[in-house]
Design a protein around this motif. Structure first.
Motif, mmCIF file in Angstrom:
data_model
loop_
_atom_site.group_PDB
_atom_site.id
_atom_site.type_symbol
_atom_site.label_atom_id
_atom_site.label_comp_id
_atom_site.label_asym_id
_atom_site.label_seq_id
_atom_site.Cartn_x
_atom_site.Cartn_y
_atom_site.Cartn_z
ATOM 1 N N VAL A 197 0.943 5.770 -5.179
ATOM 2 C CA VAL A 197 -0.400 6.162 -5.682
ATOM 3 C C VAL A 197 -0.803 5.931 -7.079
ATOM 4 C CG1 VAL A 197 -0.803 7.743 -3.832
ATOM 5 C CG2 VAL A 197 -0.344 8.755 -6.092
ATOM 6 N N TYR A 198 0.198 5.625 -7.880
ATOM 7 C CA TYR A 198 -0.115 5.490 -9.517
ATOM 8 C C TYR A 198 -0.347 4.112 -9.780
ATOM 9 C CZ TYR A 198 2.973 9.482 -10.216
ATOM 10 O OH TYR A 198 3.665 10.896 -10.418
ATOM 11 N N GLY A 199 -1.848 4.351 -10.342
ATOM 12 C CA GLY A 199 -2.306 2.723 -10.495
ATOM 13 C C GLY A 199 -2.833 1.916 -9.407
ATOM 14 N N ALA A 200 -2.619 2.443 -7.991
ATOM 15 C CA ALA A 200 -2.981 1.820 -6.841
ATOM 16 C C ALA A 200 -4.384 1.953 -6.318
ATOM 17 C CB ALA A 200 -2.082 2.392 -5.612
ATOM 18 N N GLY A 201 -4.925 1.172 -5.829
ATOM 19 C CA GLY A 201 -6.221 1.250 -5.067
ATOM 20 C C GLY A 201 -7.304 1.529 -6.215
ATOM 21 N N GLY A 260 -6.547 2.799 -10.336
ATOM 22 C CA GLY A 260 -5.898 1.740 -11.359
ATOM 23 C C GLY A 260 -6.094 0.219 -11.063
ATOM 24 N N ALA A 261 -5.412 -0.392 -11.934
ATOM 25 C CA ALA A 261 -5.650 -1.901 -12.077
ATOM 26 C C ALA A 261 -4.469 -2.528 -11.361
ATOM 27 C CB ALA A 261 -5.745 -2.472 -13.486
ATOM 28 N N ILE A 262 -3.377 -1.849 -11.306
ATOM 29 C CA ILE A 262 -2.269 -2.391 -10.586
ATOM 30 C C ILE A 262 -1.180 -1.306 -10.481
ATOM 31 C CG2 ILE A 262 -1.102 -3.123 -12.802
ATOM 32 C CD1 ILE A 262 0.395 -5.361 -11.685
ATOM 33 N N CYS A 263 -0.639 -1.554 -9.510
ATOM 34 C CA CYS A 263 0.340 -0.354 -8.678
ATOM 35 C C CYS A 263 1.582 -0.283 -10.112
ATOM 36 C CB CYS A 263 0.855 -0.594 -7.529
ATOM 37 S SG CYS A 263 1.826 0.758 -6.946
ATOM 38 N N SER A 264 1.746 1.049 -10.282
ATOM 39 C CA SER A 264 2.974 1.219 -11.128
ATOM 40 C C SER A 264 4.387 0.778 -10.431
ATOM 41 C CB SER A 264 3.162 2.750 -11.353
ATOM 42 O OG SER A 264 4.171 3.090 -12.062
ATOM 43 N N GLU A 265 4.411 0.973 -9.290
ATOM 44 C CA GLU A 265 5.555 0.390 -8.381
ATOM 45 C C GLU A 265 5.747 -1.245 -8.950
ATOM 46 O OE1 GLU A 265 6.113 3.093 -4.558
ATOM 47 O OE2 GLU A 265 4.841 1.396 -4.481
ATOM 48 N N THR A 266 4.605 -1.785 -8.672
ATOM 49 C CA THR A 266 4.846 -3.252 -8.876
ATOM 50 C C THR A 266 5.116 -3.611 -10.439
ATOM 51 O OG1 THR A 266 2.967 -3.760 -7.222
ATOM 52 C CG2 THR A 266 3.334 -5.406 -8.908
#
Length: 365
Positions: free
Chosen positions: A97-101, A104-110
């Motif tokens: 969920v960090y930076g997702a949807g 945010g702008a881009i998922c932290s995992e990515t």
């Protein structure tokens, strides 16, 4: 950590490439800090540095980064990753969920996966990756955990992770979620499993459920800092110590409030300003001043002092968030030394006079 708390609302909604990152640092690996600065996560075989890096802010536009994400912030986050690796930090914590949807702008995992791949193209590095499953109300059963984990693999570009955690207890279905963690271990998808924002009772229940399958509960990630010591008061820290579960401390520098960076006339921006208000910061100044004085005796910054204070509590791995190389380098300076017992207790006593900020509500359930 997890989600934004305090006087703000918290954002709940937020191919396999074949690249595999080894979980445990090689015994022959040489780092600037050495093996003495590494610990096992609970009863697992996963070995990490005594201090990790939290990636909550990477890509986020709902709580951090003044509601925007751009190439400059991306470059700074990559430099934070590289500086951490260069300084011997091998443990990185992220979440789906960090930076997702909408958060945010881009998922932290990515981003973390991209940073690892780019670094691996230059040299072989040992990285321990931790991520988390979001216990969203519409997710049911053990299968939802495995499905979400495989989605995380896709974003990370990895075929396994070292630590997979339940981000918070669900409204329902928690036994199924724990079963899903066990399945992930037995299928060789993860090396260790943990929980986050779990109360003592929930922690013990999860520990017992996994123990029946011969699987250790490696960690409980909770809000813990010098001025937020709820884990000590609610039995979580004692239970972790008793059961051999590592306490991973998020927001260990109180989201910057303990670093000396913020003052009543210079409060943090964004949602943090609703938590660390000028009034609160005014009450905090005597403690911050004393932290600075103690740090000067050791040749350390206030940030390094408060992180070392947590490490001195034993069985605690703090994961401060690094948004740039300068922050990451400063965090590394919290390792390799220890506060004297008298300083640990003095800081505890001074901090006890300050009313703590509000924590994540579910940790009380």
């Amino acid at each position: 950590m997890a989600l934004q708390v305090g006087g703000t609302s918290f954002g709940l909604f937020h191919r396999n490439s074949g690249l595999r990152i080894r979980a445990v640092a090689s015994e022959s690996a040489t780092t600037s800090r050495g093996e003495e600065n590494k610990v096992k996560l609970g009863g697992s075989e996963v070995k990490v540095t005594k201090l990790g890096i939290g990636a909550w802010a990477w890509g986020d536009t709902s709580y951090w980064n003044d509601f925007q994400w751009d190439d400059r912030k991306l470059k700074a986050a990559k430099e934070a990753f590289d500086a951490s690796i260069d300084g011997g930090i091998n443990f990185f914590d992220t979440a789906e969920v960090y930076g997702a949807g909408i958060t945010g702008a881009i998922c932290s995992e990515t981003l973390l996966g991209r940073f690892i791949k780019e670094r691996q193209n230059k040299d072989q590095v040992e990285v321990a990756v931790a991520t988390k499953f979001a216990a969203l109300p519409w997710r049911f059963g053990r299968g939802s955990v495995l499905s979400a984990l495989k989605d995380s693999f896709s974003r990370l570009g990895l075929s396994s992770v070292d630590l997979y955690q339940l981000h918070w207890p669900g409204i329902w279905g928690n036994e199924g979620y724990i079963d899903g963690l066990g399945d992930a271990v037995e299928q060789g998808l993860v090396k260790a499993v943990g929980v986050s924002n779990y109360s003592e009772k929930r922690l013990r229940d999860a520990y017992d459920q996994l123990k029946k399958r011969g699987i250790p509960l490696a960690s409980n990630q909770v809000n813990y800092s010098l001025i937020y010591r709820n884990p000590e008061d609610n039995g979580v820290k004692a239970a972790c110590d008793e059961l051999g579960i590592t306490l991973i401390a998020y927001s260990p520098i109180a989201q910057g409030a303990l670093t000396g960076k913020y003052t009543p006339v210079n409060p943090p921006t964004g949602p943090r300003g609703l938590i660390y208000t000028p009034e609160f910061l005014a009450k905090l100044q005597p403690l911050v001043s004393r932290i600075k004085e103690i740090g000067e005796n050791y040749g350390k910054t206030p940030t390094q002092v408060v992180l070392n204070w947590l490490i001195c509590q034993d069985n605690v791995v703090p994961i401060p968030g690094a948004k740039n190389a300068e922050q990451a380098t400063e965090f590394i300076g919290a390792l390799g030394w220890s506060l004297a017992d008298r300083d640990v207790e003095e800081l505890r006593s001074l901090a006890s006079q300050i009313r703590p900020v509000i924590g994540f509500p579910v940790e009380k359930l």
